[in-house]
Design a protein around this motif. Sequence first.
Motif, PDB file in Angstrom:
ATOM      1  N   LEU A  88       0.869  -1.179   0.000  1.00 50.27           N
ATOM      2  CA  LEU A  88       0.000   0.000   0.000  1.00 50.27           C
ATOM      3  C   LEU A  88       0.905   1.228   0.000  1.00 50.27           C
ATOM      4  N   HIS A  89       0.965   1.887  -1.141  1.00 46.22           N
ATOM      5  CA  HIS A  89       1.860   3.029  -1.334  1.00 46.22           C
ATOM      6  C   HIS A  89       1.036   4.314  -1.372  1.00 46.22           C
ATOM      7  N   LEU A  90       1.201   5.154  -0.352  1.00 41.75           N
ATOM      8  CA  LEU A  90       0.474   6.416  -0.244  1.00 41.75           C
ATOM      9  C   LEU A  90       1.437   7.572  -0.491  1.00 41.75           C
ATOM     10  N   ASP A  91       1.193   8.352  -1.526  1.00 39.64           N
ATOM     11  CA  ASP A  91       2.042   9.492  -1.871  1.00 39.64           C
ATOM     12  C   ASP A  91       1.239  10.775  -1.718  1.00 39.64           C
ATOM     13  N   LEU A  92       1.570  11.567  -0.703  1.00 39.69           N
ATOM     14  CA  LEU A  92       0.834  12.809  -0.438  1.00 39.69           C
ATOM     15  C   LEU A  92       1.505  14.026  -1.054  1.00 39.69           C
ATOM     16  N   ASN A  93       2.490  13.804  -1.882  1.00 40.76           N
ATOM     17  CA  ASN A  93       3.300  14.900  -2.400  1.00 40.76           C
ATOM     18  C   ASN A  93       2.663  15.631  -3.582  1.00 40.76           C
ATOM     19  N   ALA A  94       1.737  14.988  -4.259  1.00 39.88           N
ATOM     20  CA  ALA A  94       1.305  15.479  -5.568  1.00 39.88           C
ATOM     21  C   ALA A  94       0.210  16.541  -5.517  1.00 39.88           C
ATOM     22  N   LYS A  95      -0.378  16.811  -4.361  1.00 42.58           N
ATOM     23  CA  LYS A  95      -1.561  17.684  -4.320  1.00 42.58           C
ATOM     24  C   LYS A  95      -1.302  18.928  -3.470  1.00 42.58           C
ATOM     25  N   LYS A  96      -2.035  19.975  -3.785  1.00 43.28           N
ATOM     26  CA  LYS A  96      -2.018  21.169  -2.956  1.00 43.28           C
ATOM     27  C   LYS A  96      -3.209  21.097  -2.013  1.00 43.28           C
ATOM     28  N   TYR A  97      -2.941  21.158  -0.725  1.00 40.18           N
ATOM     29  CA  TYR A  97      -3.988  20.953   0.284  1.00 40.18           C
ATOM     30  C   TYR A  97      -4.415  22.313   0.848  1.00 40.18           C
ATOM     31  N   GLU A  98      -5.497  22.845   0.293  1.00 37.49           N
ATOM     32  CA  GLU A  98      -5.991  24.143   0.726  1.00 37.49           C
ATOM     33  C   GLU A  98      -7.170  24.020   1.676  1.00 37.49           C
ATOM     34  N   THR A  99      -7.864  22.891   1.633  1.00 34.52           N
ATOM     35  CA  THR A  99      -9.024  22.671   2.504  1.00 34.52           C
ATOM     36  C   THR A  99      -8.990  21.242   3.036  1.00 34.52           C
ATOM     37  N   VAL A 100      -9.816  20.995   4.041  1.00 30.15           N
ATOM     38  CA  VAL A 100      -9.949  19.636   4.585  1.00 30.15           C
ATOM     39  C   VAL A 100     -10.426  18.684   3.503  1.00 30.15           C
ATOM     40  N   ALA A 101     -11.296  19.178   2.640  1.00 26.24           N
ATOM     41  CA  ALA A 101     -11.827  18.336   1.561  1.00 26.24           C
ATOM     42  C   ALA A 101     -10.710  17.850   0.634  1.00 26.24           C
ATOM     43  N   ASP A 102      -9.694  18.672   0.432  1.00 27.43           N
ATOM     44  CA  ASP A 102      -8.566  18.274  -0.417  1.00 27.43           C
ATOM     45  C   ASP A 102      -7.841  17.072   0.173  1.00 27.43           C
ATOM     46  N   LEU A 103      -7.612  17.102   1.481  1.00 29.95           N
ATOM     47  CA  LEU A 103      -6.918  15.990   2.136  1.00 29.95           C
ATOM     48  C   LEU A 103      -7.767  14.732   2.119  1.00 29.95           C
ATOM     49  N   PRO A 156       0.490  17.854   3.844  1.00 31.54           N
ATOM     50  CA  PRO A 156      -0.654  18.696   4.220  1.00 31.54           C
ATOM     51  C   PRO A 156      -0.350  19.583   5.428  1.00 31.54           C
ATOM     52  N   LEU A 157       0.391  19.053   6.391  1.00 28.90           N
ATOM     53  CA  LEU A 157       0.709  19.819   7.595  1.00 28.90           C
ATOM     54  C   LEU A 157       1.599  21.008   7.274  1.00 28.90           C
ATOM     55  N   LEU A 158       2.564  20.813   6.411  1.00 25.79           N
ATOM     56  CA  LEU A 158       3.466  21.905   6.027  1.00 25.79           C
ATOM     57  C   LEU A 158       2.714  23.016   5.317  1.00 25.79           C
ATOM     58  N   GLN A 159       1.751  22.644   4.482  1.00 26.48           N
ATOM     59  CA  GLN A 159       1.009  23.659   3.732  1.00 26.48           C
ATOM     60  C   GLN A 159       0.045  24.448   4.615  1.00 26.48           C
ATOM     61  N   ALA A 160      -0.291  23.903   5.778  1.00 27.35           N
ATOM     62  CA  ALA A 160      -1.209  24.597   6.687  1.00 27.35           C
ATOM     63  C   ALA A 160      -0.488  25.156   7.909  1.00 27.35           C
ATOM     64  N   LEU A 161       0.824  25.255   7.819  1.00 29.98           N
ATOM     65  CA  LEU A 161       1.640  25.587   8.980  1.00 29.98           C
ATOM     66  C   LEU A 161       1.244  26.893   9.647  1.00 29.98           C
ATOM     67  N   LEU A 162       0.850  27.881   8.853  1.00 29.22           N
ATOM     68  CA  LEU A 162       0.542  29.195   9.410  1.00 29.22           C
ATOM     69  C   LEU A 162      -0.961  29.436   9.569  1.00 29.22           C
ATOM     70  N   ASP A 163      -1.757  28.389   9.356  1.00 26.29           N
ATOM     71  CA  ASP A 163      -3.207  28.456   9.559  1.00 26.29           C
ATOM     72  C   ASP A 163      -3.543  27.488  10.688  1.00 26.29           C
ATOM     73  N   GLU A 164      -3.617  27.996  11.900  1.00 23.28           N
ATOM     74  CA  GLU A 164      -3.736  27.147  13.078  1.00 23.28           C
ATOM     75  C   GLU A 164      -4.968  26.242  13.041  1.00 23.28           C
ATOM     76  N   ASN A 165      -6.104  26.784  12.614  1.00 24.08           N
ATOM     77  CA  ASN A 165      -7.332  25.978  12.582  1.00 24.08           C
ATOM     78  C   ASN A 165      -7.238  24.846  11.565  1.00 24.08           C
ATOM     79  N   LEU A 166      -6.748  25.165  10.365  1.00 25.05           N
ATOM     80  CA  LEU A 166      -6.610  24.145   9.327  1.00 25.05           C
ATOM     81  C   LEU A 166      -5.565  23.110   9.739  1.00 25.05           C
ATOM     82  N   LEU A 167      -4.494  23.572  10.362  1.00 25.67           N
ATOM     83  CA  LEU A 167      -3.454  22.654  10.826  1.00 25.67           C
ATOM     84  C   LEU A 167      -4.019  21.666  11.845  1.00 25.67           C
ATOM     85  N   ASP A 168      -4.855  22.164  12.744  1.00 24.59           N
ATOM     86  CA  ASP A 168      -5.472  21.278  13.736  1.00 24.59           C
ATOM     87  C   ASP A 168      -6.361  20.235  13.080  1.00 24.59           C
ATOM     88  N   GLU A 169      -7.105  20.634  12.047  1.00 22.78           N
ATOM     89  CA  GLU A 169      -7.969  19.691  11.336  1.00 22.78           C
ATOM     90  C   GLU A 169      -7.153  18.624  10.615  1.00 22.78           C
TER      91      GLU A 169
END
Length: 519
Positions: A88-103, A156-169
């Motif tokens: 099971l190979h999961l690659d999270l590198n390919a997407k831009k995560y702007e919302t919870v729905a993206d993740l 996803p965590l790195l992209q939400a680093l400065l958005d505390e609420n999104l980072l928590d989600e």
Amino acid sequence: MNTLERKLPIGIQTFEKMRTEGCLYVDKTAIIYQIAATKVPYFLSRPRRFGKSLLISTFEAYFQGRKDLFEGLAIEKLETKWEQYPVLHLDLNAKKYETVADLVAMLNQYLEKWEAIYGDEKKDRSPEERFSYVIEQACLKTGKGVVVLVDEYDKPLLQALLDENLLDEYRRILKAFYGVLKSSDRYLRFIFLTGVTKFAQVSVFSDLNQLNDISMKIPYANICGITKKELVSTFTPELERLAEVQEMSFEDTVDKMTAMYDGYHFTYSEEGLFNPFSILNVFDGLMFDNYWFQTGTPTYLVDLLKQSDYDLRLLIDGLEVGSSGFAEYRAETKNPLPMIYQSGYLTIKNFDKSLNLYTLGFPNDEVKYGFLKFLIPYYTPISSDETDFNAVKFVRELQSGDVHSFMERMKSFFADIPYELNTKTERHYQVIFYLVFKLMGQYVDAEVRSAKGRADAVVKTKDRIYVFEFKLEGTVDEALKQIDEKGYLLPYRTDGRELVKVGVSFNAEERNIGEYKVI
């Protein structure tokens, strides 16, 4: 063989594609075999574009039993069984995560692919429940332990680093998802996760007690990246071609490659590592350039620096710190050091075993000058496109001995700073001085010192050595007197070049250079 006939794996991160298309490959399979022989979960932190995706892909090919892809490599003499496991190979590198729905969409994409093979009876449940079910069914249906490979687990965590609420989600979702790896232990054969940084609050690190974090362990230091020995043994024809085009000797070419791209240390072992991405692009374009730095803009690092009010001169000159100060990132703190280190902008330069202190600094010139040029627009009105141009003008004026034009340009440099920046602290202006001289260092021998008893700046050109002393609260004469009394020129008396003293005062009211004298 002509270098044009040797295929460089530019942009190829899949082991199968690299091998079937006959690309050059730096053989890391001996250490891959040693790791795969164990059954403990592994985690590896490395900067972006450092070969993590290729490493994960190589593990995937190995656990799929693809013996044909490993022909002629070190592992061929080590492995005898070549068993096939469900992977099971999961690659999270390919997407831009702007919302919870993206993740969630990305997790669903992989879950649906796995469910199509192993069963989708839990398809209406939460991502973590589906993941757990897929692992269990994959093991039961194949009779083999499941291999889980996660590439860039923290994207996803790195992209939400400065958005505390999104980072928590994101953290909540991933904590539950990765937590499955502990509860499903009986069905698992092997786990390997990669990322840029180690987030302490994510379940994979807090709950997965047996996780082997090899990011700073000596035996695994070279698993990604290229050593100088590997560079020369694998790429000699490319080095020879580069030397020919650049009109340099082979030895000078290797030295230039070392200064530009070597110097990464992920433990206190002596051997440095080259960035693979930059190496391949140098050979492809036959030019030295800041290839790695140009692939990503670390705006979140600058924002972290602003929030923390960190003195940039400490980062640029190198600083001593214990491993706990940079090896693990905690998002609730305002210490930017761990993120800067783990992102690849700083690396281990020295280690004091008696005090257990690491010295961190820039790994090489590519990162050093790339980072400095990136910072300039955040401290001055100069755009990143103009940075090189301005540095060259400063250098040419000193090369010609025209100190007055140099100082007038410096005045104009400060005069262009908008009023809102003029309320900055004294440190802000010290940093600007500092950045200007540091950037000149890519063209001439320029040093900037802040330690007591040393000149503020020393610039060495072909014919002259300049010693600068700046007084933020004092006169030009006091600056020149300090140069003499402290003996700043003494180390250069026998050099043979003309010695030039430059005393400079700073006008606090105008927030610009006031007077200056040249002797």
